[in-house]
Design an enzyme around this catalytic site. Structure first.
Site, PDB file in Angstrom:
ATOM      1  N   SER A 162      22.405   3.634 -36.745  1.00 28.50           N
ATOM      2  CA  SER A 162      22.199   3.376 -35.319  1.00 28.50           C
ATOM      3  C   SER A 162      22.864   4.477 -34.519  1.00 28.50           C
ATOM      4  O   SER A 162      23.841   5.094 -34.971  1.00 28.50           O
ATOM      5  CB  SER A 162      22.806   2.015 -34.943  1.00 28.50           C
ATOM      6  OG  SER A 162      22.889   1.861 -33.539  1.00 28.50           O
ATOM      7  N   TYR A 175      30.273  -3.223 -35.558  1.00 29.40           N
ATOM      8  CA  TYR A 175      28.932  -2.731 -35.893  1.00 29.40           C
ATOM      9  C   TYR A 175      28.897  -1.207 -35.862  1.00 29.40           C
ATOM     10  O   TYR A 175      28.387  -0.561 -36.790  1.00 29.40           O
ATOM     11  CB  TYR A 175      27.927  -3.323 -34.900  1.00 29.40           C
ATOM     12  CG  TYR A 175      26.503  -2.857 -35.055  1.00 29.40           C
ATOM     13  CD1 TYR A 175      25.644  -3.488 -35.942  1.00 29.40           C
ATOM     14  CD2 TYR A 175      26.008  -1.815 -34.282  1.00 29.40           C
ATOM     15  CE1 TYR A 175      24.323  -3.074 -36.076  1.00 29.40           C
ATOM     16  CE2 TYR A 175      24.685  -1.385 -34.401  1.00 29.40           C
ATOM     17  CZ  TYR A 175      23.851  -2.027 -35.298  1.00 29.40           C
ATOM     18  OH  TYR A 175      22.540  -1.613 -35.426  1.00 29.40           O
TER      19      TYR A 175
END
Length: 309
Positions: A162, A175
């Site tokens: 990401s 995350y």
């Protein structure tokens, strides 16, 4: 949900792919894209019903026996070993591994528990490590067999990361840390596995429209690591963004996965990405078109500005 692939071909004919979290969203679109281009696909998924639905769809659209389901909580210590064993027993080989499984458990660093931080490391970093470890002897043996036969053949591993792993993400430091860590793992594997002609790359997604972009609800949960996680954004975050969900009228798949307009100051192309956009980039990294690319991060973000993903 059936995704109509942008391309159908025999480019991956005779190859077998593992897609973790491959029943819906980015994983589902990726599994569909790989199958449409000739690959056999093993969908590794914790949700048995969704996995079997996805397998049935692929076998219907691409031929009986194209897909198989492996049902397991991938954070279990032996799950990745069993996944590779299942793949070899079912299809007789392994050529592609797509590490897509994941979810978010957001919170500020100041209030985050050890369990919450570790959970993101487990699914986004430890699972790809274990899958790579399980794939290693298979890829090595296949490369040696290729050499003995005087042929050159590339195999592929793709890590789904990401832009949060590149830029950080306020409210989701666990995350972001895990997605950054998987890039280090990817680059190391690329160095170690180059001799076996295994290309290892990553995609770093920006804003891709999935069910994780909806408010949390009782209808979307994940059972993993002995806990129940409500998928989606916390209510306060969704409220700040003006995103609402009628519990009596859940969104259709088309509504969930449709691209949303975005200010050009945030995303240059003026929209969020779709799961097809995401799957197309993964497919390219799985295909022979990327045979001279390894150890790289492919940013798929529509021209997002730094720190906004």
């Amino acid at each position: 949900m059936m995704i109509e692939p942008i391309l159908r071909s025999d480019l991956l004919k005779g190859q077998t792919a593992i897609v973790t979290g491959g029943s819906r969203g980015i994983g589902g679109a990726t599994a569909a894209m790989l199958a449409a281009n000739g690959a056999n696909v093993v969908i590794a998924e914790v949700d048995a019903a969704k996995a079997r639905e996805a397998v049935d769809n692929l076998n219907s659209s691409d031929g009986e026996g194209t897909a198989s389901a492996f049902i397991a909580d991938l954070v279990a210590p032996d799950a990745c070993d069993r996944l590779v064993e299942h793949t070899l027993e079912t299809f007789g080989g392994l050529d592609i591994a797509v590490n897509n499984a994941g979810y978010a458990w957001d919170g500020g660093i100041h209030s985050m528990s050890d369990e919450q931080f570790q959970a993101m490391l487990d699914i986004h970093l430890v699972v790809p490590f274990r899958l790579a470890r399980a794939c290693a002897p298979v890829f090595r043996a296949a490369a040696e067999a290729d050499s003995e036969m005087g042929r050159t053949r590339h195999r592929k591993t793709v890590m789904v990361s990401s832009m949060a792993g590149e830029w950080g993400l306020a409210g989701a430091g666990n995350y972001a840390a895990a997605k950054a860590g998987v890039l280090g793992l990817m680059r190391t594997l690329a160095q170690e596995w180059g001799r076996y002609r295994v290309n290892v790359n990553a995609v770093a997604f920006g804003i891709i429209q999935t069910r994780f972009g909806l408010p949390q609800s009782e209808s979307e949960v994940i059972e993993t690591g002995g806990r129940t996680i409500h998928v989606g954004m916390p209510a306060k975050q969704a409220e700040r963004l003006g995103i609402t969900l009628d519990p009596d009228k859940p969104p259709t798949n088309e509504q969930t996965y449709a691209a949303k307009p975005m200010p050009s100051s945030v995303v240059a192309l003026g929209r969020s990405g779709t799961i097809s956009d995401a799957a197309n980039s993964i497919f390219w990294l799985c295909s022979p078109m990327s045979d001279y690319m390894t150890g790289q991060v492919l940013a798929v973000n529509g021209g997002a500005r730094g720190g906004m993903s």
